[in-house]
Design an enzyme around this catalytic site. Sequence first.
Site, PDB file in Angstrom:
ATOM      1  N   ASP A   1      23.287 -34.023 -21.706  1.00  0.00           N
ATOM      2  CA  ASP A   1      23.530 -34.027 -20.265  1.00  0.00           C
ATOM      3  C   ASP A   1      25.007 -33.767 -19.965  1.00  0.00           C
ATOM      4  O   ASP A   1      25.336 -33.137 -18.959  1.00  0.00           O
ATOM      5  CB  ASP A   1      23.073 -35.360 -19.657  1.00  0.00           C
ATOM      6  CG  ASP A   1      22.730 -35.218 -18.184  1.00  0.00           C
ATOM      7  OD1 ASP A   1      22.048 -34.232 -17.835  1.00  0.00           O
ATOM      8  OD2 ASP A   1      23.176 -36.058 -17.381  1.00  0.00           O
TER       9      ASP A   1
ATOM     10  N   CYS B   1      18.424 -30.863  -8.947  1.00  0.00           N
ATOM     11  CA  CYS B   1      19.246 -31.719  -9.821  1.00  0.00           C
ATOM     12  C   CYS B   1      19.714 -32.940  -9.034  1.00  0.00           C
ATOM     13  O   CYS B   1      19.554 -34.075  -9.477  1.00  0.00           O
ATOM     14  CB  CYS B   1      20.484 -30.989 -10.346  1.00  0.00           C
ATOM     15  SG  CYS B   1      20.196 -29.276 -10.759  1.00  0.00           S
TER      16      CYS B   1
ATOM     17  N   TYR C   1      17.219 -36.570  -9.051  1.00  0.00           N
ATOM     18  CA  TYR C   1      17.850 -37.730  -9.706  1.00  0.00           C
ATOM     19  C   TYR C   1      17.997 -38.892  -8.722  1.00  0.00           C
ATOM     20  O   TYR C   1      17.840 -40.054  -9.100  1.00  0.00           O
ATOM     21  CB  TYR C   1      19.214 -37.349 -10.302  1.00  0.00           C
ATOM     22  CG  TYR C   1      19.153 -37.013 -11.775  1.00  0.00           C
ATOM     23  CD1 TYR C   1      18.292 -36.020 -12.244  1.00  0.00           C
ATOM     24  CD2 TYR C   1      19.946 -37.670 -12.711  1.00  0.00           C
ATOM     25  CE1 TYR C   1      18.231 -35.700 -13.595  1.00  0.00           C
ATOM     26  CE2 TYR C   1      19.892 -37.355 -14.067  1.00  0.00           C
ATOM     27  CZ  TYR C   1      19.031 -36.369 -14.504  1.00  0.00           C
ATOM     28  OH  TYR C   1      18.970 -36.055 -15.843  1.00  0.00           O
TER      29      TYR C   1
ATOM     30  N   GLU D   1      13.967 -29.389 -14.874  1.00  0.00           N
ATOM     31  CA  GLU D   1      14.269 -30.829 -14.840  1.00  0.00           C
ATOM     32  C   GLU D   1      13.248 -31.598 -15.698  1.00  0.00           C
ATOM     33  O   GLU D   1      13.600 -32.452 -16.490  1.00  0.00           O
ATOM     34  CB  GLU D   1      14.237 -31.360 -13.402  1.00  0.00           C
ATOM     35  CG  GLU D   1      15.513 -31.111 -12.617  1.00  0.00           C
ATOM     36  CD  GLU D   1      16.722 -31.858 -13.185  1.00  0.00           C
ATOM     37  OE1 GLU D   1      16.587 -32.998 -13.643  1.00  0.00           O
ATOM     38  OE2 GLU D   1      17.811 -31.260 -13.170  1.00  0.00           O
TER      39      GLU D   1
HETATM   40  C1  LIG Z   1      19.605 -32.384 -16.337  1.00  0.00           C
HETATM   41  C2  LIG Z   1      20.251 -33.072 -15.167  1.00  0.00           C
HETATM   42  N1  LIG Z   1      19.835 -32.763 -13.906  1.00  0.00           N
HETATM   43  C3  LIG Z   1      20.475 -33.388 -12.870  1.00  0.00           C
HETATM   44  C4  LIG Z   1      21.481 -34.300 -13.038  1.00  0.00           C
HETATM   45  C5  LIG Z   1      22.117 -34.966 -11.864  1.00  0.00           C
HETATM   46  N2  LIG Z   1      23.345 -34.367 -11.533  1.00  0.00           N
HETATM   47  C6  LIG Z   1      21.871 -34.559 -14.331  1.00  0.00           C
HETATM   48  N3  LIG Z   1      22.846 -35.432 -14.612  1.00  0.00           N
HETATM   49  N4  LIG Z   1      21.235 -33.952 -15.408  1.00  0.00           N
END
Ligand SMILES: Cc1ncc(CN)c(N)n1
Length: 222
Positions: free
Chosen positions: A44, A135, A139, A207
């Site tokens: 991440d 994203c 989240y 995602e």
């Molecule tokens: C894969 C992923 N997607 C979204 C987020 C949120 N910014 C994250 N930290 N990581």
Amino acid sequence: MTFTERIRQSADSIWEKSHQHPFVQGIGNGTLDIEAFKFYMCQDYKYLIEYSKVIAMGTVLAKDLDTMSGFAKSLDETLNFEMDLHRQYAERLGISKEALEATVPGPVTLAYSSNMLAEAQKGSLASLIAAILPCAWSYYEIGLELAKKPGALEHEQYGEWVKMYSSDEFGSIGKWLIEKLDELAKGCTEAELDDLEAIFLNTSRYEYMFWDMAYNRESWPV
Ligand SMILES: Cc1ncc(CN)c(N)n1
């Protein structure tokens, strides 16, 4: 119905699979294997570096100063607030700064971040936002859901993660992107809206794949 309500509805079955994914559920009930979490944190971190570049491209494509400022603020929050969480977790979990930086992006991380960058390079701000909105938005949705689980916010390992993604500060990025996309959608033809919806759906699929990749600690087969 606003445009973002429409695309959220189209993506519902994908988002529901992410909500129910054992990685996400494992964060919420505290049962996630810590090795899978460490793997996720490193991947991440690399993902967020590329995501930050896409946000930076938003400042270039913006047509007014308010929009530029919004992207600049989101960039600062990602680099210095969200990624601090990863740096703190890395320290706590015994991952050195060097190891975190040296993480090799796995196939899903690379495909996902390359797809976002490609959509952003097509040159329309609406495409860029459609590519990053799941994203920020998904989240926050996941953070809010997990925060309702008894003990999730206080969990020794995963509580900080749940606090971050259910926070107003984090949520405000997604809310701002939703407003922007709805504004831009008003000037689009139906064919353009269909394209934006397809971009949003693809990011939503990525995602889900990211959770799955982390859960299975999937890296390059050769
Ligand atoms: C894969 C992923 N997607 C979204 C987020 C949120 N910014 C994250 N930290 N990581």
